[in-house]
Write a protein that holds these residues in place. Structure first.
Motif, PDB file in Angstrom:
ATOM      1  N   ASP A  82       0.830  -1.201   0.000  1.00 50.75           N
ATOM      2  CA  ASP A  82       0.000   0.000   0.000  1.00 50.75           C
ATOM      3  C   ASP A  82       0.872   1.261   0.000  1.00 50.75           C
ATOM      4  OD1 ASP A  82      -2.579   1.277   0.078  1.00 50.75           O
ATOM      5  OD2 ASP A  82      -2.110   1.814   2.169  1.00 50.75           O
ATOM      6  N   LYS A  83       1.959   1.248   0.755  1.00 46.79           N
ATOM      7  CA  LYS A  83       2.870   2.402   0.772  1.00 46.79           C
ATOM      8  C   LYS A  83       3.474   2.634  -0.601  1.00 46.79           C
ATOM      9  CE  LYS A  83       4.562   2.249   5.527  1.00 46.79           C
ATOM     10  NZ  LYS A  83       5.754   2.044   6.347  1.00 46.79           N
ATOM     11  N   VAL A  84       3.878   1.576  -1.279  1.00 47.59           N
ATOM     12  CA  VAL A  84       4.477   1.698  -2.612  1.00 47.59           C
ATOM     13  C   VAL A  84       3.455   2.260  -3.599  1.00 47.59           C
ATOM     14  CG1 VAL A  84       5.413   0.381  -4.548  1.00 47.59           C
ATOM     15  CG2 VAL A  84       6.198  -0.085  -2.232  1.00 47.59           C
ATOM     16  N   LYS A  85       2.235   1.765  -3.561  1.00 48.34           N
ATOM     17  CA  LYS A  85       1.198   2.260  -4.469  1.00 48.34           C
ATOM     18  C   LYS A  85       0.877   3.725  -4.198  1.00 48.34           C
ATOM     19  CE  LYS A  85      -1.019  -2.190  -5.181  1.00 48.34           C
ATOM     20  NZ  LYS A  85      -2.180  -3.036  -4.877  1.00 48.34           N
ATOM     21  N   THR A  86       0.805   4.106  -2.931  1.00 44.60           N
ATOM     22  CA  THR A  86       0.517   5.489  -2.576  1.00 44.60           C
ATOM     23  C   THR A  86       1.645   6.406  -3.021  1.00 44.60           C
ATOM     24  OG1 THR A  86      -0.763   4.745  -0.676  1.00 44.60           O
ATOM     25  CG2 THR A  86      -0.063   7.038  -0.665  1.00 44.60           C
ATOM     26  N   ALA A  87       2.880   5.996  -2.801  1.00 44.89           N
ATOM     27  CA  ALA A  87       4.023   6.810  -3.217  1.00 44.89           C
ATOM     28  C   ALA A  87       4.057   6.966  -4.734  1.00 44.89           C
ATOM     29  CB  ALA A  87       5.321   6.186  -2.708  1.00 44.89           C
ATOM     30  N   ALA A  88       3.784   5.908  -5.459  1.00 44.04           N
ATOM     31  CA  ALA A  88       3.771   5.982  -6.923  1.00 44.04           C
ATOM     32  C   ALA A  88       2.669   6.919  -7.407  1.00 44.04           C
ATOM     33  CB  ALA A  88       3.587   4.599  -7.519  1.00 44.04           C
ATOM     34  N   ASN A  89       1.528   6.845  -6.762  1.00 41.67           N
ATOM     35  CA  ASN A  89       0.412   7.709  -7.121  1.00 41.67           C
ATOM     36  C   ASN A  89       0.752   9.172  -6.848  1.00 41.67           C
ATOM     37  OD1 ASN A  89      -2.107   8.559  -7.919  1.00 41.67           O
ATOM     38  ND2 ASN A  89      -3.117   7.983  -6.016  1.00 41.67           N
ATOM     39  N   LEU A  90       1.372   9.454  -5.716  1.00 42.78           N
ATOM     40  CA  LEU A  90       1.748  10.831  -5.392  1.00 42.78           C
ATOM     41  C   LEU A  90       2.789  11.362  -6.375  1.00 42.78           C
ATOM     42  CD1 LEU A  90       1.897  10.679  -1.497  1.00 42.78           C
ATOM     43  CD2 LEU A  90       0.225  11.887  -2.903  1.00 42.78           C
ATOM     44  N   LEU A  91       3.753  10.536  -6.763  1.00 46.76           N
ATOM     45  CA  LEU A  91       4.743  10.966  -7.753  1.00 46.76           C
ATOM     46  C   LEU A  91       4.083  11.265  -9.094  1.00 46.76           C
ATOM     47  CD1 LEU A  91       7.690   8.531  -6.999  1.00 46.76           C
ATOM     48  CD2 LEU A  91       7.663  11.005  -6.675  1.00 46.76           C
ATOM     49  N   TYR A  92       3.137  10.437  -9.496  1.00 50.20           N
ATOM     50  CA  TYR A  92       2.421  10.661 -10.744  1.00 50.20           C
ATOM     51  C   TYR A  92       1.647  11.978 -10.691  1.00 50.20           C
ATOM     52  CZ  TYR A  92      -1.148  10.207 -14.336  1.00 50.20           C
ATOM     53  OH  TYR A  92      -1.974  10.442 -15.404  1.00 50.20           O
ATOM     54  N   GLN A  93       0.981  12.232  -9.564  1.00 51.85           N
ATOM     55  CA  GLN A  93       0.218  13.476  -9.431  1.00 51.85           C
ATOM     56  C   GLN A  93       1.143  14.684  -9.430  1.00 51.85           C
ATOM     57  OE1 GLN A  93      -2.186  13.104  -5.920  1.00 51.85           O
ATOM     58  NE2 GLN A  93      -3.446  11.452  -6.783  1.00 51.85           N
ATOM     59  N   ALA A  94       2.293  14.572  -8.794  1.00 46.56           N
ATOM     60  CA  ALA A  94       3.237  15.687  -8.759  1.00 46.56           C
ATOM     61  C   ALA A  94       3.770  15.987 -10.150  1.00 46.56           C
ATOM     62  CB  ALA A  94       4.381  15.379  -7.808  1.00 46.56           C
ATOM     63  N   ARG A  95       4.075  14.967 -10.933  1.00 45.63           N
ATOM     64  CA  ARG A  95       4.535  15.176 -12.321  1.00 45.63           C
ATOM     65  C   ARG A  95       3.455  15.819 -13.159  1.00 45.63           C
ATOM     66  NH1 ARG A  95       6.818   9.351 -13.409  1.00 45.63           N
ATOM     67  NH2 ARG A  95       8.404   9.326 -11.812  1.00 45.63           N
ATOM     68  N   ARG A  96       2.248  15.374 -12.958  1.00 44.31           N
ATOM     69  CA  ARG A  96       1.124  15.904 -13.734  1.00 44.31           C
ATOM     70  C   ARG A  96       0.894  17.381 -13.429  1.00 44.31           C
ATOM     71  NH1 ARG A  96      -4.836  13.918 -13.124  1.00 44.31           N
ATOM     72  NH2 ARG A  96      -5.718  15.080 -14.817  1.00 44.31           N
ATOM     73  N   ILE A  97       0.982  17.735 -12.137  1.00 44.59           N
ATOM     74  CA  ILE A  97       0.787  19.135 -11.735  1.00 44.59           C
ATOM     75  C   ILE A  97       1.911  20.013 -12.265  1.00 44.59           C
ATOM     76  CG2 ILE A  97       0.749  20.700  -9.740  1.00 44.59           C
ATOM     77  CD1 ILE A  97      -0.817  18.545  -8.243  1.00 44.59           C
ATOM     78  N   SER A  98       3.162  19.495 -12.173  1.00 42.65           N
ATOM     79  CA  SER A  98       4.286  20.303 -12.634  1.00 42.65           C
ATOM     80  C   SER A  98       4.289  20.465 -14.147  1.00 42.65           C
ATOM     81  CB  SER A  98       5.603  19.688 -12.162  1.00 42.65           C
ATOM     82  OG  SER A  98       5.808  18.427 -12.780  1.00 42.65           O
ATOM     83  N   SER A  99       3.723  19.521 -14.894  1.00 41.31           N
ATOM     84  CA  SER A  99       3.688  19.661 -16.348  1.00 41.31           C
ATOM     85  C   SER A  99       2.585  20.623 -16.787  1.00 41.31           C
ATOM     86  CB  SER A  99       3.492  18.303 -17.003  1.00 41.31           C
ATOM     87  OG  SER A  99       2.205  17.789 -16.715  1.00 41.31           O
ATOM     88  N   ILE A 100       1.572  20.808 -15.967  1.00 42.02           N
ATOM     89  CA  ILE A 100       0.470  21.717 -16.289  1.00 42.02           C
ATOM     90  C   ILE A 100       0.929  23.160 -16.122  1.00 42.02           C
ATOM     91  CG2 ILE A 100      -1.823  22.508 -15.581  1.00 42.02           C
ATOM     92  CD1 ILE A 100      -2.491  19.629 -14.879  1.00 42.02           C
ATOM     93  N   THR A 101       1.688  23.433 -15.067  1.00 39.14           N
ATOM     94  CA  THR A 101       2.096  24.824 -14.800  1.00 39.14           C
ATOM     95  C   THR A 101       3.342  25.222 -15.525  1.00 39.14           C
ATOM     96  OG1 THR A 101       3.303  24.130 -12.832  1.00 39.14           O
ATOM     97  CG2 THR A 101       1.041  24.899 -12.553  1.00 39.14           C
TER      98      THR A 101
END
Length: 63
Positions: free
Chosen positions: A44-63
């Motif tokens: 669960d920790k690995v999945k959550t960390a991967a999800n957070l990294l994906y969201q951070a990349r997505r946010i940084s590519s938008i701005t």
């Protein structure tokens, strides 16, 4: 002298047998549950960390 009494006493043999009959399955159950739970938490920790990294990349590519 104490060991000699333990060899002959039916009561002592029954006490030892019952203690082993209770503690061994209980200990095995605790160990198996602990291993399984820690495996689930780690996954669960690995999945959550991967999800957070994906969201951070997505946010940084938008701005």
């Amino acid at each position: 002298m104490r060991l000699h009494a333990l060899r002959r006493s039916l009561r002592a043999k029954l006490v030892i047998f019952l203690l082993l009959a209770i503690t061994l399955p209980l200990t095995a159950s605790i160990i198996i549950t602990n291993l399984r739970t820690s495996s689930i938490v780690t996954d669960d920790k690995v999945k959550t960390a991967a999800n957070l990294l994906y969201q951070a990349r997505r946010i940084s590519s938008i701005t």
